[in-house]
Write a protein that holds these residues in place. Structure first.
Motif, PDB file in Angstrom:
ATOM      1  N   THR A  88      -0.387  -3.739 -15.512  1.00 31.24           N
ATOM      2  CA  THR A  88      -1.821  -3.851 -15.805  1.00 31.24           C
ATOM      3  C   THR A  88      -2.329  -5.282 -15.644  1.00 31.24           C
ATOM      4  OG1 THR A  88      -1.319  -4.110 -18.161  1.00 31.24           O
ATOM      5  CG2 THR A  88      -1.839  -1.885 -17.376  1.00 31.24           C
ATOM      6  N   GLY A  89      -1.427  -6.193 -15.307  1.00 28.94           N
ATOM      7  CA  GLY A  89      -1.816  -7.588 -15.149  1.00 28.94           C
ATOM      8  C   GLY A  89      -1.715  -8.380 -16.426  1.00 28.94           C
ATOM      9  N   LYS A  90      -1.028  -7.832 -17.398  1.00 25.91           N
ATOM     10  CA  LYS A  90      -0.969  -8.404 -18.741  1.00 25.91           C
ATOM     11  C   LYS A  90      -0.478  -9.854 -18.767  1.00 25.91           C
ATOM     12  CE  LYS A  90       1.865  -6.359 -21.560  1.00 25.91           C
ATOM     13  NZ  LYS A  90       2.310  -5.364 -20.588  1.00 25.91           N
ATOM     14  N   THR A  91       0.643 -10.111 -18.128  1.00 26.76           N
ATOM     15  CA  THR A  91       1.232 -11.451 -18.188  1.00 26.76           C
ATOM     16  C   THR A  91       0.350 -12.482 -17.497  1.00 26.76           C
ATOM     17  OG1 THR A  91       3.483 -10.589 -18.325  1.00 26.76           O
ATOM     18  CG2 THR A  91       3.221 -12.842 -17.518  1.00 26.76           C
ATOM     19  N   THR A 141      -5.439  -1.415 -19.262  1.00 27.35           N
ATOM     20  CA  THR A 141      -4.983  -0.219 -18.568  1.00 27.35           C
ATOM     21  C   THR A 141      -5.239  -0.398 -17.074  1.00 27.35           C
ATOM     22  OG1 THR A 141      -7.120   0.917 -18.735  1.00 27.35           O
ATOM     23  CG2 THR A 141      -5.553   1.234 -20.537  1.00 27.35           C
ATOM     24  N   ALA A 142      -4.697   0.498 -16.276  1.00 28.96           N
ATOM     25  CA  ALA A 142      -4.952   0.534 -14.829  1.00 28.96           C
ATOM     26  C   ALA A 142      -4.421   1.862 -14.322  1.00 28.96           C
ATOM     27  CB  ALA A 142      -4.274  -0.629 -14.109  1.00 28.96           C
ATOM     28  N   SER A 143      -4.913   2.296 -13.176  1.00 31.09           N
ATOM     29  CA  SER A 143      -4.465   3.568 -12.616  1.00 31.09           C
ATOM     30  C   SER A 143      -2.994   3.478 -12.215  1.00 31.09           C
ATOM     31  CB  SER A 143      -5.307   3.928 -11.397  1.00 31.09           C
ATOM     32  OG  SER A 143      -5.011   3.055 -10.314  1.00 31.09           O
ATOM     33  N   ALA A 144      -2.354   4.644 -12.117  1.00 30.45           N
ATOM     34  CA  ALA A 144      -0.938   4.687 -11.754  1.00 30.45           C
ATOM     35  C   ALA A 144      -0.693   4.081 -10.380  1.00 30.45           C
ATOM     36  CB  ALA A 144      -0.443   6.129 -11.794  1.00 30.45           C
ATOM     37  N   ASP A 145      -1.580   4.355  -9.426  1.00 26.73           N
ATOM     38  CA  ASP A 145      -1.417   3.822  -8.072  1.00 26.73           C
ATOM     39  C   ASP A 145      -1.507   2.300  -8.068  1.00 26.73           C
ATOM     40  OD1 ASP A 145      -1.110   6.338  -7.022  1.00 26.73           O
ATOM     41  OD2 ASP A 145      -3.183   6.528  -6.341  1.00 26.73           O
ATOM     42  N   ALA A 168       1.636   0.723  -9.765  1.00 27.56           N
ATOM     43  CA  ALA A 168       2.825   0.797  -8.916  1.00 27.56           C
ATOM     44  C   ALA A 168       2.751  -0.232  -7.794  1.00 27.56           C
ATOM     45  CB  ALA A 168       2.974   2.202  -8.346  1.00 27.56           C
ATOM     46  N   ALA A 169       1.578  -0.358  -7.186  1.00 27.57           N
ATOM     47  CA  ALA A 169       1.409  -1.327  -6.097  1.00 27.57           C
ATOM     48  C   ALA A 169       1.595  -2.753  -6.603  1.00 27.57           C
ATOM     49  CB  ALA A 169       0.027  -1.162  -5.464  1.00 27.57           C
ATOM     50  N   ARG A 170       1.069  -3.043  -7.769  1.00 23.89           N
ATOM     51  CA  ARG A 170       1.221  -4.390  -8.339  1.00 23.89           C
ATOM     52  C   ARG A 170       2.674  -4.695  -8.640  1.00 23.89           C
ATOM     53  NH1 ARG A 170      -3.719  -4.145 -12.752  1.00 23.89           N
ATOM     54  NH2 ARG A 170      -5.453  -4.647 -11.336  1.00 23.89           N
ATOM     55  N   ARG A 171       3.372  -3.764  -9.252  1.00 24.54           N
ATOM     56  CA  ARG A 171       4.769  -3.999  -9.595  1.00 24.54           C
ATOM     57  C   ARG A 171       5.616  -4.177  -8.347  1.00 24.54           C
ATOM     58  NH1 ARG A 171       7.692  -3.654 -14.042  1.00 24.54           N
ATOM     59  NH2 ARG A 171       5.874  -4.834 -14.735  1.00 24.54           N
ATOM     60  N   SER A 172       5.364  -3.371  -7.321  1.00 25.98           N
ATOM     61  CA  SER A 172       6.092  -3.508  -6.065  1.00 25.98           C
ATOM     62  C   SER A 172       5.824  -4.871  -5.437  1.00 25.98           C
ATOM     63  CB  SER A 172       5.689  -2.392  -5.107  1.00 25.98           C
ATOM     64  OG  SER A 172       6.330  -2.544  -3.860  1.00 25.98           O
ATOM     65  N   GLY A 173       4.569  -5.309  -5.483  1.00 26.84           N
ATOM     66  CA  GLY A 173       4.213  -6.612  -4.932  1.00 26.84           C
ATOM     67  C   GLY A 173       4.887  -7.748  -5.673  1.00 26.84           C
ATOM     68  N   ARG A 233       6.641   3.050  -8.841  1.00 24.67           N
ATOM     69  CA  ARG A 233       5.952   4.085  -9.612  1.00 24.67           C
ATOM     70  C   ARG A 233       6.930   4.787 -10.567  1.00 24.67           C
ATOM     71  NH1 ARG A 233       1.374   6.909  -8.396  1.00 24.67           N
ATOM     72  NH2 ARG A 233       1.487   6.281  -6.205  1.00 24.67           N
ATOM     73  N   GLU A 234       8.108   5.132 -10.054  1.00 22.91           N
ATOM     74  CA  GLU A 234       9.102   5.797 -10.894  1.00 22.91           C
ATOM     75  C   GLU A 234       9.528   4.897 -12.048  1.00 22.91           C
ATOM     76  OE1 GLU A 234      12.342   7.028  -8.472  1.00 22.91           O
ATOM     77  OE2 GLU A 234      11.159   8.464  -7.308  1.00 22.91           O
TER      78      GLU A 234
END
Length: 244
Positions: A17-20, A154-158, A161-166, A181-182
């Motif tokens: 969600t960009g928390k950090t 919060t943020a959408s699942a898509d 997932a894209a942020r974490r992958s990046g 995503r998983e």
């Protein structure tokens, strides 16, 4: 509206969600301290793995948490993370720690120990600088329930997932949006269903959906919220006017 922060901003929310990034930038902008409570659980998890303990063995994990010699910085520009004197900022973000941290952080002994330490750190920073931004998953509900401003990102699942992958790719870790995503969904389930301090928004938390917002837009929104709560020096009059 960028006066120094006075008090605690509790910033909760799930992964991606960009928390950090938001917490660090907000703390820097407001001249406040910063505490990443999730990093503390990751450091303990790293200590567990390095010692060869089973993350599912609650007694061993609890003992390791009490024995672990670690420090965590509260300077937003460069929050040092050390285990036995070693800089482990990169190590705690690796896949092994990410896979095991939910199990470790669910151990009641670990949570009791770290929550107590987090409260001491918050008190010390407040006494020294007057303000702190604290991020995690149970800040507004457990660690600092009296915080004058609680925010649940919060943020959408898509998007998550894209942020974490990046983030993984930028750090040189192999990743894909599907795998991210998983991982995010798995962590959400474990964190929200654990018996001790589950992930949830405090009843009086302000929800902020970051899906369509840039980091700067989120920072501005949170700064405005802090102003309205009278937490920023130099904008108390504006806050009072807004809340009339």
């Amino acid at each position: 509206m960028t006066g120094a922060l006075r008090g605690v901003v509790a910033l909760d929310g799930p992964s991606g969600t960009g928390k950090t990034t938001v917490a660090r930038k907000l703390a820097a902008r407001l001249g406040a301290g910063y505490l990443d409570t999730g990093a503390m659980y990751r450091i303990v998890t790293l200590a567990v793995l390095r010692a060869g303990d089973d993350p599912a063995d609650s007694d061993a994990v609890g003992h390791r948490a009490h024995e672990a010699d670690f420090t965590i910085g509260t300077t937003p520009d460069h929050p040092e993370l050390r285990l036995a004197g070693e800089d482990v900022a990169a190590d705690i973000r690796g896949p092994e720690v990410t896979q095991a941290v939910s199990a470790v952080s669910a151990v009641p002994q670990v949570r009791e120990l770290l929550v107590s330490r987090q409260r001491r750190i918050i008190a010390d920073v407040l006494a020294e600088t007057g303000g702190i931004v604290v991020e995690g998953r149970d800040i507004g509900t457990v660690v600092a329930p009296e915080s004058p401003l609680k925010v649940y990102l919060t943020a959408s699942a898509d998007v998550r997932a894209a942020r974490r992958s990046g983030q993984d790719s930028a750090a040189g870790r192999q990743s894909s949006v599907e795998a991210a995503r998983e991982s995010v969904q798995r962590r959400d389930h474990l964190d929200s269903t654990r018996a001790t301090s589950p992930l949830r928004a405090a009843e009086d938390a302000v929800p902020v959906d970051t899906s369509e917002l840039t980091i700067d837009q989120v920072i501005v929104a949170l700064s405005e919220l802090a102003c309205r709560r009278g937490l920023l020096e130099g904008c108390a009059a504006e806050a009072a006017e807004v809340t009339r």
